[in-house]
Motif scaffolding. Structure first.
Motif, mmCIF file in Angstrom:
data_model
loop_
_atom_site.group_PDB
_atom_site.id
_atom_site.type_symbol
_atom_site.label_atom_id
_atom_site.label_comp_id
_atom_site.label_asym_id
_atom_site.label_seq_id
_atom_site.Cartn_x
_atom_site.Cartn_y
_atom_site.Cartn_z
ATOM 1 N N GLU A 160 0.829 -1.212 0.000
ATOM 2 C CA GLU A 160 0.000 0.000 0.000
ATOM 3 C C GLU A 160 0.865 1.266 0.000
ATOM 4 N N VAL A 274 -4.725 -3.052 -2.642
ATOM 5 C CA VAL A 274 -4.912 -1.655 -2.283
ATOM 6 C C VAL A 274 -6.177 -1.168 -2.970
ATOM 7 N N GLU A 278 -8.514 3.903 -0.940
ATOM 8 C CA GLU A 278 -7.335 4.186 -0.106
ATOM 9 C C GLU A 278 -6.374 5.126 -0.820
#
Ligand SMILES: Nc1ncnc2c1ncn2[C@@H]1O[C@H](COP(=O)(O)OP(=O)(O)OP(=O)(O)O)[C@@H](O)[C@H]1O
Ligand SMILES: [Mg+2]
Length: 283
Positions: A160, A274, A278
């Motif tokens: 991420e 991910v 986000e």
């Protein structure tokens, strides 16, 4: 310390920006130069390097004198100007490009300069070349205990932080250039294509976006469309990054590289670790 990275990684921009933060200034006793920055001349000789450094320090007779007197002036000036760090950019010019041999006379001269001034030096150059220069001179190599690399942005959907870092840089670039990237594609897909198109190299990304912005300006629109990115890729990057297909031309919802680099997986190709949300939150 040494700093290496691929061409366009942003090495010069980084160190020049650092040097700008500590500009030279005048005191009663003379000029102070806290950060000394210089691009290594090409082709380089011992005398040429000494003269270039003297000139950069402001010596009005930089090119005059014997090697011995130039060396002596250089050491004196670096100390009396209060240099706290010397940055030598394009250090790979110490490799003769015709013979691919390291110019050992210059590297030996530099070793003496570092020892005599007792100052910290930062040498900056293309990936693996700084290592090559240091390898042939163990005494110089010993002085460069810290070796760093400025790497291109990575694209790894299972990480991420790495995706968010690239997403954030693209957002900064949009703001800096004053453009808005197209939203007819999901942001993750667009980011993936931008990463593929530029190999995550800052110089390539800025080149692509700046040229696409020029195209948009000519068309008198604020928002870029995919055709502007496609045209910018063709005209600015395709010859530099040989063998890549134009990721902005595809009709498909998800672009799939014909031979994707191992770290550049398409969002559609694997479970997305991910979420778009986000990444968008990180903008
Ligand atoms: N942090 C940054 N933000 C915005 N643009 C950047 C940044 N770093 C580099 N660039 C842009 O990328 C381009 C290449 O950067 P730079 O010249 O610093 O790369 P380099 O690593 O020194 O390359 P080379 O090894 O070829 O000298 C420049 O046009 C610069 O404007
Ligand atoms: Mg550079």
């Amino acid at each position: 310390m040494s700093l290496e990275g691929v061409t366009g990684a942003g090495k010069s921009t980084l160190v020049q920006d650092y040097a700008r933060a500590f500009p030279r200034f005048l005191r009663d006793e003379g000029v102070r130069i806290p950060v000394f920055y210089m691009e290594t001349p090409s082709p380089v000789t011992v005398k040429g390097m000494a003269a270039a450094m003297l000139e950069q320090l402001g010596d009005p007779a930089a090119h005059r004198g014997t090697q011995w007197s130039m060396n002596s002036r250089l050491i004196q000036l670096m100390i009396s100007c209060g240099v706290e760090i010397a940055i030598l950019d394009d250090f790979h010019h110490l490799i003769d490009c015709e013979t691919n041999r390291v110019l050992t006379k210059v590297s030996d001269w530099l070793k003496v300069l570092i020892k005599e001034t007792g100052l910290p030096f930062l040498v900056v150059g293309i990936e693996d070349t700084v290592e090559q220069i240091l390898d042939v001179n163990p005494q110089l190599s010993r002085l460069f205990a810290a070796r760093e690399e400025l790497e291109p942005f990575e694209w790894d959907l299972s990480d991420e932080a790495c995706v968010c870092e690239f997403a954030q840089f693209v957002t900064y670039a949009e703001e800096a250039i004053g453009i808005t990237l197209p939203d007819d594609l999901p942001r993750m897909e667009l980011l993936y294509r931008l990463h593929y198109a530029t190999a995550g190299v800052v110089g390539n990304l800025m080149n692509l976006l700046r040229f696409a912005a020029m195209i948009a300006q000519e068309k008198k629109v604020d928002t870029l469309d995919l055709s502007a990115l496609a045209s910018a890729f063709d005209r600015r990057l395709s010859r530099h990054l040989k063998g890549k297909t134009n990721p902005f031309e595809t009709e498909e919802e998800h672009f799939v590289a014909s031979s994707p680099p191992p770290d550049a997986e398409a969002p559609s190709k694997r479970k997305q670790a991910v979420s778009i949300a986000e990444v968008l939150t990180a903008r």
